[in-house]
Motif scaffolding. Structure first.
Motif, short mmCIF file in Angstrom:
data_model
loop_
_atom_site.label_atom_id
_atom_site.label_comp_id
_atom_site.label_asym_id
_atom_site.label_seq_id
_atom_site.Cartn_x
_atom_site.Cartn_y
_atom_site.Cartn_z
N PRO A 40 36.91 33.58 46.08
CA PRO A 40 37.08 32.18 45.67
C PRO A 40 37.73 32.00 44.31
CG PRO A 40 34.94 32.47 46.71
CD PRO A 40 35.54 33.84 46.58
N ASP A 41 37.55 32.97 43.40
CA ASP A 41 38.17 32.83 42.08
C ASP A 41 39.61 33.30 42.05
OD1 ASP A 41 37.92 35.57 42.24
OD2 ASP A 41 36.70 35.79 40.43
N GLY A 42 40.13 33.73 43.21
CA GLY A 42 41.51 34.15 43.30
C GLY A 42 41.73 35.63 43.07
N SER A 43 40.69 36.36 42.69
CA SER A 43 40.83 37.80 42.47
C SER A 43 40.69 38.54 43.81
CB SER A 43 39.77 38.30 41.49
OG SER A 43 38.46 38.13 42.01
N PRO A 44 41.35 39.69 43.94
CA PRO A 44 41.29 40.41 45.22
C PRO A 44 40.05 41.29 45.33
CG PRO A 44 42.79 41.52 43.73
CD PRO A 44 42.31 40.30 43.00
N SER A 45 39.61 41.46 46.56
CA SER A 45 38.55 42.43 46.89
C SER A 45 39.06 43.24 48.06
CB SER A 45 37.25 41.72 47.27
OG SER A 45 36.26 42.65 47.67
N SER A 46 39.05 44.56 47.91
CA SER A 46 39.63 45.41 48.92
C SER A 46 38.59 46.25 49.63
CB SER A 46 40.67 46.35 48.28
OG SER A 46 40.02 47.35 47.52
N ALA A 47 39.01 46.88 50.72
CA ALA A 47 38.13 47.81 51.41
C ALA A 47 37.72 48.94 50.49
CB ALA A 47 38.84 48.36 52.65
N ALA A 48 38.60 49.33 49.57
CA ALA A 48 38.28 50.40 48.63
C ALA A 48 37.15 49.98 47.69
CB ALA A 48 39.52 50.77 47.82
N ASP A 49 37.19 48.73 47.18
CA ASP A 49 36.10 48.22 46.34
C ASP A 49 34.76 48.36 47.06
OD1 ASP A 49 37.30 46.07 43.98
OD2 ASP A 49 38.63 46.47 45.65
N LEU A 50 34.73 47.88 48.30
CA LEU A 50 33.47 47.82 49.04
C LEU A 50 32.95 49.22 49.37
CD1 LEU A 50 34.36 44.84 51.38
CD2 LEU A 50 32.74 44.81 49.48
N GLU A 51 33.84 50.12 49.77
CA GLU A 51 33.39 51.47 50.10
C GLU A 51 32.88 52.20 48.86
OE1 GLU A 51 36.13 53.82 52.40
OE2 GLU A 51 36.78 52.05 53.54
N ALA A 52 33.57 52.04 47.75
CA ALA A 52 33.14 52.69 46.52
C ALA A 52 31.81 52.11 46.04
CB ALA A 52 34.20 52.54 45.44
#
Length: 295
Positions: A40-52
């Motif tokens: 919502p704040d416009g910043s990206p969240s990736s599969a790499a973020d979540l897995e790490a």
């Protein structure tokens, strides 16, 4: 509880291992077409973020059961406690997705309102920093820290300061702060890596007046402070952590290799930068397991 120096040092070394393990996940995604969404704040969240982050949460739960974790992707609203972790599993996601190797894994342990142990891995550069009572850097080999050496921030060079500047987050207030100092040169750098480059004596100052979160800064703050530098708020006092009521948002700050320059900064003051522990954290327990005190 108050951690002993031995506990802090052992925890810092354990956090370095965890940060490097999470970094291996990031390296496996880097340079490819990593799936991502915009928050919502416009910043990206990736599969790499979540897995790490999943790996880090599991590793911290095993090493330090009972100590809550505030992490950017999945548990950013957890209230603080006497001891709590601040975690950014991938700092510099935009640069990471663009193929820039200057991304980092940030893990900091906060006691009261200041970090006391931390690790910051830069897997794309093959470097990891960690600090308990002292600061160290190690190369990453086979996904683990190897041959750590102490690091120390340098005194301000007579020729002028080397300033680290963000490639994506410049603003007029930051420019005004830098204009008041004897800046000899500027170097672009991404993520919380900037704190550690100053800690290693490779640069002198990083000013940030734009928005950041506590998980962006806690680990780098502690590494730099343990290396003899400082990170200060507009009051000239150290940064503080655990401001749940502010959703863990930081105010303006400056990271300095030479603390003598702290009183020459003109950081914009946007309100108090000190706090007691939040009321909703009062009475929240924190435990340190035998595994955490002897990793």
């Amino acid at each position: 509880m108050t951690l002993s120096e031995t506990q802090r040092d052992r925890l810092a070394a354990a956090l370095a291992v965890i940060a490097c393990e999470a970094g291996e996940i990031l390296r496996a995604h880097h340079g490819g077409d990593c799936p991502h969404v915009l928050k919502p704040d416009g910043s990206p969240s990736s599969a790499a973020d979540l897995e790490a982050e999943t790996l880090i949460l599991a590793a911290l739960a095993k090493a330090c059961p009972g100590i809550p974790v505030v992490a950017e992707e999945t548990c950013h609203n957890v209230p603080p406690a006497d001891l709590f972790f601040l975690v950014d599993p991938l700092d510099g996601t935009r640069d990471f997705l663009a193929g820039n190797p200057e991304y980092s894994v940030n893990i900091g342990l906060v006691e009261g309102n200041r970090p006391v142990a931390a690790a910051l891995a830069a897997p794309g550069l093959g470097r990891v920093w960690f600090a308990g009572t002292s600061a160290f850097e190690a190369p990453i080999r086979a996904g683990r820290p190897d041959a750590a050496r102490p690091v120390h921030a340098r005194p301000a060079p007579a020729a002028g300061l080397v300033a680290l500047v963000s490639r994506r987050h410049g603003d007029s207030e930051t420019e005004a702060c830098l204009a008041a100092l004897p800046i000899e040169s500027r170097r672009g750098a991404a993520s919380a890596l900037k704190f550690c480059l100053i800690a290693s004596g490779e640069a002198d100052i990083y000013v940030r007046c734009g928005p950041t979160m506590e998980w962006d800064t806690a680990a780098g703050d502690h590494v730099l402070t343990a290396a003899g530098g400082c990170v200060v708020a507009p009051t000239g006092r150290p940064m503080i952590y655990g401001r749940h009521a502010l959703s863990y948002r930081n105010g303006p700050f400056a990271a300095l290799g030479d603390p003598a320059y702290a009183d020459r900064l003109g950081l914009p003051d946007r309100g108090p930068q000190t706090r007691p522990l939040d009321a909703d954290a009062a009475g929240a327990g924190s435990g340190l397991s035998p595994a955490a005190s002897n990793p």
